[in-house]
Design a protein around this motif. Structure first.
Motif, PDB file in Angstrom:
ATOM      1  N   LEU A   1       0.848  -1.193   0.000  1.00 10.11           N
ATOM      2  CA  LEU A   1       0.000   0.000   0.000  1.00 10.11           C
ATOM      3  C   LEU A   1       0.880   1.237   0.000  1.00 10.11           C
ATOM      4  O   LEU A   1       1.729   1.394   0.872  1.00 10.11           O
ATOM      5  N   GLY A   2       0.671   2.097  -0.984  1.00  7.27           N
ATOM      6  CA  GLY A   2       1.402   3.345  -1.036  1.00  7.27           C
ATOM      7  C   GLY A   2       0.821   4.344  -0.060  1.00  7.27           C
ATOM      8  O   GLY A   2      -0.295   4.202   0.419  1.00  7.27           O
ATOM      9  N   GLU A   3       1.589   5.384   0.228  1.00  6.61           N
ATOM     10  CA  GLU A   3       1.156   6.403   1.188  1.00  6.61           C
ATOM     11  C   GLU A   3      -0.090   7.133   0.701  1.00  6.61           C
ATOM     12  O   GLU A   3      -0.965   7.480   1.478  1.00  6.61           O
ATOM     13  N   HIS A   4      -0.191   7.339  -0.599  1.00  8.12           N
ATOM     14  CA  HIS A   4      -1.314   8.075  -1.166  1.00  8.12           C
ATOM     15  C   HIS A   4      -2.245   7.139  -1.936  1.00  8.12           C
ATOM     16  O   HIS A   4      -2.853   7.533  -2.929  1.00  8.12           O
ATOM     17  N   GLU A   5      -2.346   5.912  -1.468  1.00 13.13           N
ATOM     18  CA  GLU A   5      -3.182   4.907  -2.131  1.00 13.13           C
ATOM     19  C   GLU A   5      -4.659   5.250  -1.952  1.00 13.13           C
ATOM     20  O   GLU A   5      -5.096   5.613  -0.872  1.00 13.13           O
ATOM     21  N   THR A   6      -5.408   5.142  -3.032  1.00 12.89           N
ATOM     22  CA  THR A   6      -6.855   5.340  -2.958  1.00 12.89           C
ATOM     23  C   THR A   6      -7.540   3.994  -3.113  1.00 12.89           C
ATOM     24  O   THR A   6      -6.925   3.010  -3.538  1.00 12.89           O
TER      25      THR A   6
END
Length: 173
Positions: free
Chosen positions: A148-153
């Motif tokens: 999961l990326g930090e800015h994952e939507t």
């Protein structure tokens, strides 16, 4: 002495089998019915029971391991080959432990693959809208090992999961 070791070994095996069998019950019938009816479930108690089951399996395995070792020792004593039996037992126990670990890991890998295949089949068959359930997406991301990326939507995670599972259908709205 050989018969005494056999009796103790069999008793330890039975005790180990008892612990393994009682650990198989995943959830109590009461918990399962509460889940089916959509009622509140005590999640922390469920987790506590899960930990207890894991401990029961470990204890059961140890009893089976020591019981089997005593049966081997009794057999060797009866055959008159008691010399060097300590090393024989240690090697046998280590070999059993290594084989058990390798089988355990193989089962975990196979279970993950079978789960993914089953989920893919049912999601495709019923055109399941995975993008609607954020918790499900996170769980699937964990199972599929998608970071999961930090800015994952939600949308980007759903897209990654669809790509990983090769889900190319238009989901129900």
């Amino acid at each position: 002495m050989g018969h005494n070791l056999q009796i103790i070994g069999i008793c330890l095996n039975l005790l180990g089998l008892f612990f393994v069998v009682i650990s198989i019950i995943v959830k109590s019938p009461r918990t399962m019915m509460r889940e089916l009816l959509g009622l509140r479930v005590d999640r922390l108690k469920t987790y506590k029971y899960f930990i207890a089951q894991r401990l029961e399996v470990a204890v059961g395995f140890l009893f089976l391991l020591f019981g089997s070792s005593l049966l081997i020792l009794a057999e060797l004593e009866e055959a008159g080959t008691v010399r060097g039996v300590g090393a024989y037992l240690v090697v046998t126990m280590l070999a059993m432990a290594v084989a058990g670990f390798l089988l355990y890991r193989s089962c975990a890998i196979l279970a993950r693959k079978l789960f993914i295949r089953a989920f893919r089949t049912y999601a495709t068959k019923y055109r399941f809208p995975i993008h609607r359930d954020e918790d499900l997406l996170k769980e699937l991301g964990d199972i599929l090992r998608i970071p999961l990326g930090e800015h994952e939507t939600i949308e980007s995670l759903a897209k990654k999961i669809r790509e990983e599972l090769e889900l190319d259908y238009r989901p129900k709205r």
